[in-house]
Design a protein around this motif. Sequence first.
Motif, PDB file in Angstrom:
ATOM      1  N   HIS A  65       0.925  -1.058   0.044  1.00  0.00           N
ATOM      2  CA  HIS A  65      -0.142   0.432   0.314  1.00  0.00           C
ATOM      3  C   HIS A  65       1.170   1.686   0.283  1.00  0.00           C
ATOM      4  CE1 HIS A  65      -2.683  -2.978   0.699  1.00  0.00           C
ATOM      5  NE2 HIS A  65      -2.370  -3.205   1.896  1.00  0.00           N
ATOM      6  N   LYS A  66       0.415   2.678  -0.826  1.00  0.00           N
ATOM      7  CA  LYS A  66       0.937   3.358  -0.816  1.00  0.00           C
ATOM      8  C   LYS A  66       0.892   4.814   0.152  1.00  0.00           C
ATOM      9  CE  LYS A  66       2.472   2.953  -5.510  1.00  0.00           C
ATOM     10  NZ  LYS A  66       2.743   3.491  -6.915  1.00  0.00           N
ATOM     11  N   GLU A  67      -1.189   4.657   0.605  1.00  0.00           N
ATOM     12  CA  GLU A  67      -0.868   5.657   1.015  1.00  0.00           C
ATOM     13  C   GLU A  67      -1.457   5.517   2.885  1.00  0.00           C
ATOM     14  OE1 GLU A  67      -3.950   7.730  -0.700  1.00  0.00           O
ATOM     15  OE2 GLU A  67      -3.073   7.317  -2.636  1.00  0.00           O
ATOM     16  N   TYR A  68      -1.349   3.607   2.641  1.00  0.00           N
ATOM     17  CA  TYR A  68      -1.448   3.438   4.416  1.00  0.00           C
ATOM     18  C   TYR A  68      -0.822   3.107   5.000  1.00  0.00           C
ATOM     19  CZ  TYR A  68      -6.681   5.983   4.295  1.00  0.00           C
ATOM     20  OH  TYR A  68      -7.223   6.851   4.366  1.00  0.00           O
ATOM     21  N   LEU A  69      -0.579   2.751   6.451  1.00  0.00           N
ATOM     22  CA  LEU A  69       0.170   1.471   6.860  1.00  0.00           C
ATOM     23  C   LEU A  69      -0.952   0.780   7.264  1.00  0.00           C
ATOM     24  CD1 LEU A  69       1.772   3.248   9.448  1.00  0.00           C
ATOM     25  CD2 LEU A  69       3.057   2.778   7.885  1.00  0.00           C
ATOM     26  N   ASP A  70      -0.109  -0.833   6.888  1.00  0.00           N
ATOM     27  CA  ASP A  70      -1.450  -1.729   7.615  1.00  0.00           C
ATOM     28  C   ASP A  70      -0.904  -2.481   8.753  1.00  0.00           C
ATOM     29  OD1 ASP A  70      -2.961  -1.954   4.946  1.00  0.00           O
ATOM     30  OD2 ASP A  70      -2.774  -4.150   4.736  1.00  0.00           O
ATOM     31  N   ILE A 140     -10.019 -17.849  10.896  1.00  0.00           N
ATOM     32  CA  ILE A 140      -9.698 -16.566  11.796  1.00  0.00           C
ATOM     33  C   ILE A 140     -10.372 -15.672  11.821  1.00  0.00           C
ATOM     34  CG2 ILE A 140      -6.863 -17.815  11.489  1.00  0.00           C
ATOM     35  CD1 ILE A 140      -6.530 -15.074  10.088  1.00  0.00           C
ATOM     36  N   LYS A 141      -9.854 -15.565  12.866  1.00  0.00           N
ATOM     37  CA  LYS A 141     -10.299 -13.040  13.187  1.00  0.00           C
ATOM     38  C   LYS A 141      -9.292 -12.401  12.744  1.00  0.00           C
ATOM     39  CE  LYS A 141     -13.841 -10.275  15.156  1.00  0.00           C
ATOM     40  NZ  LYS A 141     -15.395 -10.308  15.852  1.00  0.00           N
ATOM     41  N   LYS A 142      -9.080 -11.721  12.542  1.00  0.00           N
ATOM     42  CA  LYS A 142      -8.367 -10.556  12.918  1.00  0.00           C
ATOM     43  C   LYS A 142      -8.832  -9.616  12.059  1.00  0.00           C
ATOM     44  CE  LYS A 142      -5.244  -9.711   9.146  1.00  0.00           C
ATOM     45  NZ  LYS A 142      -3.665 -10.419   8.666  1.00  0.00           N
ATOM     46  N   ALA A 143      -7.872  -7.982  12.864  1.00  0.00           N
ATOM     47  CA  ALA A 143      -8.220  -6.653  12.738  1.00  0.00           C
ATOM     48  C   ALA A 143      -6.632  -6.502  11.335  1.00  0.00           C
ATOM     49  CB  ALA A 143      -8.134  -5.804  14.145  1.00  0.00           C
ATOM     50  N   VAL A 144      -7.720  -5.336  10.417  1.00  0.00           N
ATOM     51  CA  VAL A 144      -6.032  -4.545  10.069  1.00  0.00           C
ATOM     52  C   VAL A 144      -6.651  -3.711   9.928  1.00  0.00           C
ATOM     53  CG1 VAL A 144      -5.228  -4.440   8.045  1.00  0.00           C
ATOM     54  CG2 VAL A 144      -5.475  -6.995   8.167  1.00  0.00           C
ATOM     55  N   PHE A 145      -5.938  -2.891  10.424  1.00  0.00           N
ATOM     56  CA  PHE A 145      -5.986  -1.042  10.994  1.00  0.00           C
ATOM     57  C   PHE A 145      -5.136  -0.156  10.016  1.00  0.00           C
ATOM     58  CE2 PHE A 145      -5.945  -3.017  15.411  1.00  0.00           C
ATOM     59  CZ  PHE A 145      -7.297  -2.242  15.674  1.00  0.00           C
ATOM     60  N   LYS A 146      -5.694   0.153   9.184  1.00  0.00           N
ATOM     61  CA  LYS A 146      -5.662   1.425   8.403  1.00  0.00           C
ATOM     62  C   LYS A 146      -4.871   2.810   8.780  1.00  0.00           C
ATOM     63  CE  LYS A 146      -5.515  -0.501   4.228  1.00  0.00           C
ATOM     64  NZ  LYS A 146      -4.845  -1.021   3.789  1.00  0.00           N
ATOM     65  N   VAL A 147      -3.631   3.233   8.386  1.00  0.00           N
ATOM     66  CA  VAL A 147      -2.935   4.008   9.051  1.00  0.00           C
ATOM     67  C   VAL A 147      -2.898   4.847   7.960  1.00  0.00           C
ATOM     68  CG1 VAL A 147      -1.371   5.385  10.882  1.00  0.00           C
ATOM     69  CG2 VAL A 147      -2.224   3.145  11.259  1.00  0.00           C
ATOM     70  N   LYS A 148      -3.145   6.334   8.002  1.00  0.00           N
ATOM     71  CA  LYS A 148      -2.625   7.292   7.079  1.00  0.00           C
ATOM     72  C   LYS A 148      -1.350   7.601   7.248  1.00  0.00           C
ATOM     73  CE  LYS A 148      -4.984   9.859   3.708  1.00  0.00           C
ATOM     74  NZ  LYS A 148      -5.109   9.095   2.085  1.00  0.00           N
ATOM     75  N   ILE A 149      -0.536   7.885   6.091  1.00  0.00           N
ATOM     76  CA  ILE A 149       0.672   8.391   6.193  1.00  0.00           C
ATOM     77  C   ILE A 149       1.243   9.102   5.065  1.00  0.00           C
ATOM     78  CG2 ILE A 149       1.952   6.254   7.229  1.00  0.00           C
ATOM     79  CD1 ILE A 149       2.764   5.272   4.274  1.00  0.00           C
TER      80      ILE A 149
END
Length: 149
Positions: A65-70, A140-149
Amino acid sequence: MIYEQLNNTANKNLSEKVKKVIRFVQENDLKQFGPGSHAIDGDSLFVNILSYETTAPENRFWEAHKEYLDIHVPIEKEEQIDLAFLSDMQVKGYEKENDFVSMDGEKRASLVMKPGEFLVCFPEDAHRTAVAVNGHPEKIKKAVFKVKI
């Protein structure tokens, strides 16, 4: 990339944005979140709650991803995430509207992600998720946080 345990971050030099995600995980019961996207701070920070069956690596795809951290946070069960450097991959394209870089290539390393851990993937970190641990698929169950950079 950063791979660490959620309870082992006090003395780490993490960015404020990553620290905000860690605090959110520690202060909220992610098991109670339903599937889909949940806003935390508008489009600057949100979390996608996912539930899926892990599978063989050949059934999965590489991404970056270019715009967000995963920031990957397992909630229930384990998954393998394969990793490589974007510079080692053959980039096929970029979908700006989904912030999705597609590519092909070989893994450099693999992590078995367990609840209580997190993985931060930066734009230069290619990752392939949902790989079955030891070839044994499980839901599975998971969370993927998307953090704008």
